[in-house]
Write a protein that holds these residues in place. Structure first.
Motif, PDB file in Angstrom:
ATOM      1  N   ARG A  31       0.837  -1.204   0.000  1.00 39.36           N
ATOM      2  CA  ARG A  31       0.000   0.000   0.000  1.00 39.36           C
ATOM      3  C   ARG A  31       0.875   1.258   0.000  1.00 39.36           C
ATOM      4  N   ALA A  35      -3.911  -7.882  -4.734  1.00 38.79           N
ATOM      5  CA  ALA A  35      -5.260  -7.306  -4.729  1.00 38.79           C
ATOM      6  C   ALA A  35      -5.249  -5.874  -4.206  1.00 38.79           C
ATOM      7  N   GLU A  36      -4.458  -5.608  -3.176  1.00 39.01           N
ATOM      8  CA  GLU A  36      -4.386  -4.252  -2.632  1.00 39.01           C
ATOM      9  C   GLU A  36      -3.743  -3.294  -3.627  1.00 39.01           C
ATOM     10  N   HIS A  40      -3.737  -3.533  -6.879  1.00 40.57           N
ATOM     11  CA  HIS A  40      -4.709  -3.299  -7.951  1.00 40.57           C
ATOM     12  C   HIS A  40      -5.828  -2.379  -7.482  1.00 40.57           C
ATOM     13  N   ARG A  41      -6.256  -2.519  -6.240  1.00 40.95           N
ATOM     14  CA  ARG A  41      -7.287  -1.630  -5.702  1.00 40.95           C
ATOM     15  C   ARG A  41      -6.842  -0.178  -5.757  1.00 40.95           C
ATOM     16  N   LEU A  42      -5.526   0.034  -5.581  1.00 41.55           N
ATOM     17  CA  LEU A  42      -4.969   1.387  -5.588  1.00 41.55           C
ATOM     18  C   LEU A  42      -4.522   1.828  -6.989  1.00 41.55           C
ATOM     19  N   GLY A  43      -4.803   1.009  -7.991  1.00 37.66           N
ATOM     20  CA  GLY A  43      -4.489   1.387  -9.364  1.00 37.66           C
ATOM     21  C   GLY A  43      -3.062   1.111  -9.792  1.00 37.66           C
TER      22      GLY A  43
END
Length: 363
Positions: free
Chosen positions: A140, A178-179, A181-184
Motif C-alpha cells: 500500500r 489485490a491491494e 490493484h485496488r490502488l491502481g
C-alpha cells in the motif's frame, strides 16, 4: 537550439512497425507531421528515427551496495540517455529520484517504489525487508509512492535450504496484489526460479522480471493471463560467475543458477512463441553498468525473437505497455536517430547519431 527553433527530422521516421514516414517536425518540444508555417530557425537532422528507447528494468539511484548520491544517480541517468534510453521503468530503488522529473535533459522515469522483500532474503540495503503479515501494508505504501507499479522480490536463496525458494506464502501475495490493484498499481516481481511463479501468476501479478524459471507447464498459464516478462538477458549472463562464487557454500544453488543460465535463450523463445509479451530491460544499477539497452535488444534476437519484434520490445510495444506515447502527433519529442535501418540490424542501436529529448538535440 533556441526555444523558438524548429527541428526537422528527415529520412525515415519509424512511427510504428508498419508506419514509416519521410519526415517530422518538432515545434515547442512536440511532434508534428505538418510543416510549421513561417518556420525560419530550422535545424535539420537526417537518418532513421525511432521513439526514445525503453529500459523497462533499470535502477537509477542504486549501485551494488545500495542507494547512491544525487551526483552518481545523475551520471547513471545521463549514461542511459546517451545510449538512447529516454524512458525508464525503475524496477525498485531506495533512492528518492523525484528531482529528475524537473530536469528536461534526463530520461523520464516510471517508478515502482522500493523493492519489498522477505527479511534477510535479498541484497542488503536494497529493499524493505518484512514478514508476510506486513506485506500488504508495504505494498500500500509503495503503490502510493510509485508511478503505478510495485516491485516484490518473489524468490531468493534460502540459506537453510541452500537453494532458491519462494519468499511469500500464496495467501500473502494474493492479498498484496489485490491491494495494489485496488490502488491502481500494477505489480511485478523478481523471480529467478520455477517454484514461485504459479502462485504469483494465479494471484494476478502483471509482470515477472528475469523469468528464468519459466517451464513448459507454466508458459500456457502466463500466456492465458497476459503476464509480461522482462528477461534482462544481459544480467542473466552473469549467472555462471555468481554460481562460481557460491559453489563452496551453496552447491545446490550454484548448480541451479547454471541450469537457468544454460536454458535462458530457449526459455525466452518459448515464451515469445506462446504469445507472452516480452520487453527489454537491462537490470542496470545494481552490479551492472547503465547504457546497455542495445545489448539487451541484441540478446533478444540471439534468443530467437525476430529483429522487428525485439525492436518493438524497446520502442512501440514497450511504450504502449507503459502507457506512454511514441512518435504520435502532439507527443513530446523524445526520439533517437540512427545512421541505418535498425529493423535490418538491431546492432545499429549501439551507435545513436542524434538523441532528441523533450524536443532538444542532446549534444
Amino acid at each position: 537550439m533556441s526555444d523558438g527553433a524548429v527541428l526537422h527530422v528527415k529520412g525515415r521516421v519509424l512511427a510504428g512497425p508498419d508506419d514509416v514516414r519521410d519526415e517530422l517536425w518538432v515545434v515547442g518540444g512536440r511532434i508534428s507531421y505538418d510543416r510549421p508555417a513561417g518556420a525560419r530557425d530550422v535545424r535539420t537532422v537526417t537518418g532513421w528515427a525511432l521513439p526514445g528507447l525503453v529500459d523497462a528494468h533499470c535502477h537509477v539511484g542504486l549501485d551494488a551496495h545500495g542507494p547512491v548520491d544525487a551526483g552518481t544517480a545523475e551520471k547513471q541517468a545521463l549514461t542511459d540517455r546517451d545510449a538512447g534510453t529516454l524512458l525508464i521503468r525503475d524496477a525498485g530503488s531506495p533512492s528518492d529520484t523525484r528531482w529528475i522529473d524537473d530536469r528536461d535533459d534526463l530520461p523520464k522515469i516510471i517508478r515502482a517504489g522500493r523493492h519489498i522483500a522477505r527479511t534477510r532474503r535479498y541484497i542488503r540495503n536494497y529493499a524493505w525487508e518484512v514478514e508476510p503479515e506486513d506485506l500488504v501494508a508495504h505494498v500500500r505504501q509503495e503503490a502510493r509512492r510509485g508511478d503505478g507499479w510495485v516491485k516484490l522480490v518473489g524468490d531468493w536463496i534460502d540459506r537453510d535450504l541452500g537453494d532458491l525458494a519462494p519468499c511469500w506464502p500464496r495467501e500473502a501475495v494474493e492479498a498484496a496484489i489485490a491491494e495494489a490493484h485496488r490502488l491502481g498499481a500494477r505489480v511485478t516481481a523478481h523471480c529467478f526460479a520455477e517454484n514461485s511463479l504459479r502462485d504469483l501468476v494465479e494471484a494476478g501479478i502483471d509482470c515477472i522480471e528475469h523469468a528464468t524459471g519459466l517451464t513448459e507447464d507454466l508458459i500456457p498459464l502466463f500466456a492465458r493471463r497476459g503476464v509480461a516478462i522482462v528477461p534482462t538477458l544481459v544480467n542473466i549472463a552473469t549467472f555462471p560467475r555468481l554460481a562460481d562464487g557460491g559453489e563452496e557454500k551453496f552447491p545446490r544453488w550454484s548448480a541451479h543458477m547454471r541450469r537457468l543460465h544454460e536454458r535462458r535463450y530457449d526459455t525466452v523463445r518459448a515464451a515469445y512463441d506462446a504469445g507472452i509479451p516480452v520487453f527489454v530491460g537491462t537490470d542496470a544499477g545494481g552490479s551492472l553498468a547503465h547504457g546497455l539497452v542495445a545489448g539487451e535488444v541484441a540478446e533478444l534476437v540471439t534468443a530467437g525473437l525476430p529483429p522487428a519484434d525485439a525492436l518493438a520490445a524497446t520502442t512501440w510495444a514497450a511504450r504502449r505497455w507503459l502507457g506512454r506515447p511514441g512518435l504520435e502527433e502532439g507527443a513530446p519529442a523524445d526520439l533517437v536517430v540512427y545512421e541505418a535501418d535498425p529493423r535490418a540490424d538491431v546492432r545499429v542501436l549501439a551507435a545513436p547519431r542524434r538523441v532528441v529529448l523533450n524536443g532538444r538535440v542532446v549534444e
